[in-house]
Scaffold this motif. Structure first.
Motif, short mmCIF file in Angstrom:
data_model
loop_
_atom_site.label_atom_id
_atom_site.label_comp_id
_atom_site.label_asym_id
_atom_site.label_seq_id
_atom_site.Cartn_x
_atom_site.Cartn_y
_atom_site.Cartn_z
N LYS A 194 -27.93 -22.33 26.00
CA LYS A 194 -27.10 -23.52 25.74
C LYS A 194 -27.23 -23.96 24.29
O LYS A 194 -26.26 -24.41 23.67
CB LYS A 194 -27.49 -24.65 26.70
N ASN A 195 -28.45 -23.84 23.73
CA ASN A 195 -28.64 -24.17 22.31
C ASN A 195 -27.86 -23.21 21.42
O ASN A 195 -27.30 -23.62 20.39
CB ASN A 195 -30.12 -24.12 21.95
N ILE A 196 -27.84 -21.93 21.80
CA ILE A 196 -27.07 -20.94 21.04
C ILE A 196 -25.59 -21.31 21.05
O ILE A 196 -24.91 -21.30 20.01
CB ILE A 196 -27.28 -19.53 21.64
N GLN A 197 -25.09 -21.66 22.23
CA GLN A 197 -23.69 -22.06 22.36
C GLN A 197 -23.39 -23.28 21.50
O GLN A 197 -22.37 -23.36 20.83
CB GLN A 197 -23.38 -22.35 23.83
N SER A 198 -24.33 -24.23 21.49
CA SER A 198 -24.16 -25.45 20.68
C SER A 198 -24.19 -25.13 19.19
O SER A 198 -23.39 -25.69 18.42
CB SER A 198 -25.26 -26.44 21.03
N ASN A 199 -25.09 -24.21 18.78
CA ASN A 199 -25.20 -23.86 17.36
C ASN A 199 -23.98 -23.10 16.84
O ASN A 199 -23.70 -23.11 15.64
CB ASN A 199 -26.46 -23.03 17.12
N LEU A 200 -23.26 -22.44 17.74
CA LEU A 200 -22.06 -21.71 17.33
C LEU A 200 -20.91 -22.65 17.00
O LEU A 200 -20.01 -22.28 16.23
CB LEU A 200 -21.63 -20.75 18.44
N LYS A 201 -20.93 -23.83 17.57
CA LYS A 201 -19.81 -24.77 17.39
C LYS A 201 -19.66 -25.13 15.91
O LYS A 201 -20.58 -25.68 15.29
CB LYS A 201 -20.04 -26.04 18.21
N GLY A 202 -18.52 -24.79 15.34
CA GLY A 202 -18.24 -25.11 13.94
C GLY A 202 -18.96 -24.24 12.93
O GLY A 202 -18.87 -24.48 11.72
N ALA A 203 -19.70 -23.23 13.38
CA ALA A 203 -20.45 -22.38 12.45
C ALA A 203 -19.51 -21.51 11.63
O ALA A 203 -18.44 -21.12 12.08
CB ALA A 203 -21.44 -21.51 13.22
N VAL A 204 -19.93 -21.23 10.40
CA VAL A 204 -19.16 -20.38 9.50
C VAL A 204 -19.99 -19.14 9.18
O VAL A 204 -21.12 -19.25 8.70
CB VAL A 204 -18.81 -21.12 8.19
N PRO A 205 -19.46 -17.94 9.46
CA PRO A 205 -20.26 -16.73 9.21
C PRO A 205 -20.39 -16.45 7.72
O PRO A 205 -19.47 -16.81 6.95
CB PRO A 205 -19.43 -15.64 9.90
N PRO A 206 -21.52 -15.85 7.28
CA PRO A 206 -22.67 -15.47 8.10
C PRO A 206 -23.59 -16.66 8.33
O PRO A 206 -23.80 -17.48 7.43
CB PRO A 206 -23.36 -14.40 7.24
N ALA A 207 -24.15 -16.78 9.54
CA ALA A 207 -25.03 -17.90 9.85
C ALA A 207 -26.03 -17.48 10.91
O ALA A 207 -25.69 -16.76 11.86
CB ALA A 207 -24.21 -19.09 10.36
N ARG A 208 -27.28 -17.92 10.73
CA ARG A 208 -28.30 -17.66 11.76
C ARG A 208 -28.13 -18.69 12.86
O ARG A 208 -28.13 -19.90 12.61
CB ARG A 208 -29.70 -17.71 11.16
N ILE A 209 -28.02 -18.19 14.08
CA ILE A 209 -27.76 -19.06 15.23
C ILE A 209 -29.03 -19.38 16.00
O ILE A 209 -29.20 -20.47 16.53
CB ILE A 209 -26.72 -18.40 16.17
N MET A 210 -29.95 -18.42 16.07
CA MET A 210 -31.21 -18.65 16.78
C MET A 210 -32.32 -17.82 16.16
O MET A 210 -32.13 -16.64 15.87
CB MET A 210 -31.08 -18.29 18.26
#
Length: 526
Positions: A222-238
């Motif tokens: 669920k945290n991964i899903q939350s961190n993806l919201k609005g993320a701009v690649p490249p980005a570390r998600i977890m």
């Protein structure tokens, strides 16, 4: 074969040294160093980390793609690492990134059709989408990281695999009844749209323990899903857990004797983690406050000095030569100067068995991967060759990296492969020579005393009863320090010989010579 039996129950210690550069973690088994990890403060890449990547280039000839995850060189993603659920991962990534109103519920996610094993990557990554990827291998040399779309979240007892409904139980759990019990428990508590792999450590665990592990991993997703919201690649998600906690997660069992840390912050984090995953083991953790460096106190520094480098000495006097090229590693086993009997086959067998144990440790300690060729001492009997191969396989059972060992050929060569995940651990064990102001190298002074005693033991067993050792004045002072318990006096009693130390101003710091009763130098050819 006694060493093989000990593998069934091995006492483990974890010693953690924190410094301004990062954290060094040493894993000891029966006080012997078997793994050393270095976690730098500025480390960006770790196996298991999740990134939002942007597909930059598709190479049809390789059936692979290069993905930008923020490394100076684009990461490599092969079709075989896409996962059958690659289309579901791409779909999930887009939905999570655009979930501005928090309406996306993964439990109701509709998975896409699986991709075929023999497909083309251009058909799956058409349009060069943004995609959630996991680090499969850290950057090695000039190569970027290797990626996988087979997302997995590892817990202590289970591994969570999104986008499928499969429950699998570790093959190392041999009891059919226990496998069925675990399968039934997981089927009852498994969240929708998740598969679960039951780890070996789950054997005998209760429903509550397994469910708690699953809930923790589901919260991570669920945290991964939350961190993806609005993320701009490249980005570390977890981030993968720290090396300390990942080692504890994978290895912690009743065999652990102690965990010693020299940093209060790491101590608190480790204590919190232990209290969460194994409250009954929290008492094995201690904070080190000694005056001596923690790695010196537990003999790790000396073991590092003696274990790395081209030559590795064995207790019997035999030694290994370890060389590596771009394509493979070569290990040569040499018998040295000591023979246990007049039977050449028996000598070869015993030396090879001793070498097999040390080779298994070296592969794990240096994290050597790829193709490994071992040149054992020639043995005529096929039964002996088989015993050495089986011994090596037995000693490697505790190695977490995937590996394969082939039988010894008639030329005495054994071929093996070992999974390569991280760059090989290389530690420079030589020191600047004081005799040549740093222009040359010498063997570590930490090992000088052991080396001298080994040669002395050899001379004593070969009839020399009146000896003199000529050394640098500083070493002479060290050997004769103490009126009643000097090192020289200890050696005299231990080997029942006449022995004295002679200081020589013309000797280099680590140079030493043995003289007989006629004051003639004794040459020892090891």
């Amino acid at each position: 074969m006694r060493a093989l039996k000990k593998l069934l129950s091995v006492n483990k210690d974890l010693i953690i040294n924190s410094s301004s550069d990062g954290v060094e973690i040493a894993l000891l088994e029966e006080k012997k160093l078997v793994e050393i990890h270095n976690e730098k403060m500025d480390a960006r890449w770790s196996v298991g980390d999740l990134y939002l990547g942007k597909v930059k280039k598709i190479i049809p000839g390789l059936n692979a793609a290069f993905v930008d995850v923020g490394f100076e060189k684009d990461a490599f993603l092969h079709y075989t690492d896409l996962s059958p659920y690659a289309k579901s991962i791409i779909k999930f990534t887009q939905l999570a990134m655009n979930d501005n109103d928090n309406s996306f519920d993964f439990a109701h996610f509709q998975t896409a059709p699986e991709i075929v094993k023999t497909g083309k990557i251009s058909e799956v990554l058409n349009g060069k989408p943004n995609v959630l990827v996991q680090i499969l291998k850290e950057p090695i040399a000039a190569k970027g990281p290797r990626l996988s779309c087979e997302i997995s979240l590892a817990g202590r007892f289970v591994v969570l695999t999104p986008f499928n409904e499969i429950v699998a139980v570790s093959k190392k759990i041999h009891s059919g009844d226990e496998r069925r019990r675990l399968q039934k428990i997981i089927e009852g508590v498994r969240p929708k749209n998740f598969g679960v792999i039951v780890r070996t450590a789950a054997e005998g665990k209760s429903t509550a323990e397994l469910h708690e592990d699953l809930l923790t991993l589901e919260a991570n997703w669920k945290n991964i899903q939350s961190n993806l919201k609005g993320a701009v690649p490249p980005a570390r998600i977890m981030n993968e857990e720290s090396k300390t906690t990942s080692i504890l997660r994978d290895l912690l069992n009743e065999d652990f004797n102690k965990i010693v840390v020299n940093d209060k912050k790491i101590y608190d984090l480790t204590l919190s983690y232990l209290q969460r995953i194994a409250p009954g083991k929290a008492n094995i953790l201690s904070l080190y406050n000694g005056d001596q460096a923690i790695f010196d106190q537990y003999g790790i520094t000396k073991q590092v000095k003696s274990s790395f480098g081209k030559t590795v000495n064995l207790p019997s006097g035999a030694y290994l030569i370890i060389e590596h090229t771009e394509a493979l590693h070569v290990i040569d086993v040499n018998s040295g100067f000591k023979s246990v009997s007049n039977n050449q086959e028996e000598n070869a067998m015993q030396t090879n068995m001793e070498a097999a144990e040390e080779i298994a440790r070296q592969l794990r300690l240096r994290d050597i991967g790829g193709i490994i060729v071992i040149d054992f001492i020639d043995m005529k009997l096929p039964e002996n060759r088989r015993k050495v191969q089986e011994a090596l396989e037995g000693f490697m059972k505790t190695d977490r990296a995937r590996h394969s060992v082939l039988p010894i050929s008639k030329f005495g060569l054994l071929q093996a492969t070992r999974q390569r995940i991280r760059p090989e651990v290389n530690i420079n064990t030589s020191e600047d020579c004081p005799a040549c102001t740093g222009t040359g190298k010498i063997t570590s002074t930490l090992l000088l005393e052991d080396e001298m005693e080994k040669k002395l033991a050899y001379l004593a067993t070969h009839g020399h009863k009146n000896l003199q050792i000529v050394v640098h004045p500083i070493i002479h002072s060290h050997l004769t320090k103490g009126i009643f318990n000097s090192i020289i006096k200890t050696w005299r009693k231990r080997y029942k010989i006449k022995l004295k130390s002679q200081a020589s101003n013309i000797s280099h710091l680590v140079e030493y010579r043995f003289l007989d009763e006629h004051l003639e130098e004794i040459k020892i050819y090891a």
